[in-house]
Enzyme design. Sequence first.
Site, short mmCIF file in Angstrom:
data_model
loop_
_atom_site.label_atom_id
_atom_site.label_comp_id
_atom_site.label_asym_id
_atom_site.label_seq_id
_atom_site.Cartn_x
_atom_site.Cartn_y
_atom_site.Cartn_z
N HIS A 158 0.83 -1.21 0.00
CA HIS A 158 0.00 0.00 0.00
C HIS A 158 0.86 1.26 0.00
CE1 HIS A 158 -3.34 -2.43 2.15
NE2 HIS A 158 -3.79 -2.15 0.95
N CYS A 187 -2.90 0.22 9.83
CA CYS A 187 -4.01 -0.58 9.27
C CYS A 187 -4.93 -1.14 10.34
CB CYS A 187 -3.49 -1.69 8.38
SG CYS A 187 -2.49 -2.89 9.18
#
Length: 252
Positions: free
Chosen positions: A160, A247
Site C-alpha cells: 500500500h 491498518c
Amino acid sequence: MFSHAITRRPGPDLARGLTTADLGPPDSSRALVQHTAYVAALRDLGLAVTELPALPGHADACFVEDTAVVVPELAVVTRPGAPSRRGETASVAAVLAEHRELATITPPGTVDGGDVLVADRTCWIGISGRTNASGAEQLASLLGARGYACRLVPVTGGLHLKSHANHVGDRTLLLAESWSARTEFADWSRITVPAAETYACNTLLVNGTLLVPAGYRDTARLLAGLGLPMLALDTSEIRKLDGGLTCLSLRF
Ligand code: CIR
C-alpha cells in the site's frame, strides 16, 4: 485531534489472512495480546475506541483501515481490492454512519484505505495492486469536492501507499528511501527511512504521539528529532500478514 477510533479484534483464523511476507504464520493469541496493547494505547491517547468483534470467515478483518477513508466532512466506504475482503465493510459502515455522512466506492472501482494518506488538506491516493484508477478517481472526486487536493501516486514495491509514506506532523512525511525522490511529496518536509527499516515507514501519529513499530532503532532515532512523545508497539504477528500500525484502526 482524533476523538474516535474503530478497531476489530483479530480472530482465531488469523493465519488464513492474505500475505506476501515470508515470516511464517502468525500466532493468533500473541496477535491478540499485541492488538490489546494497541487499543489500550489509543485509549490512553484520549480516543473512544469502538472495538468490533472478530468477523468469522474474514481473517484480514482486523485491518479495518482498508475498509474506509474518514475525513471530518465524510466517510467513504471502500471497495477493497481483494475480493475476499469485501465482506468486511458493512459492519464498519454501520459504525461510521453514526458519525459521518457516508459515500461508497462503486464497481469497477477498488480502494484499500491503506493506499490513502490524508494530511492537512492534501490527500495522496496510491494506485496499487489493491486500489485501481477508477477507485482512485472516485475518491479524488469525493474528496476534491470537499476541498482536498488529491494526488495520485503509483505504488511500487509494497502492498500500500502507507507501507511507504506516512505523516508525522508539522507538514513532515516519513518516506521509504526508495520513495524519497518522488515528486508527489517534494513540497513537504521529509524524513527518509533507511532501506533496511522500510517497515518502520508505517508509523502512526495520534494526537501528538508517534506510535512506532518496536525494533527499528535507526528510524526511531531519526523520529526523535521531531521532539514528539513516542510509543513503541510490538507488531511481530501483524507484520506476518503485511499489516502495520496504521491498518489496525480507523481514526477520526
Ligand atoms: C491484506 O493483505 O489485505 C492484509 N493481510 C493486510 C492489510 C494491511 N493493511 C494496511 O496496511 N492498511
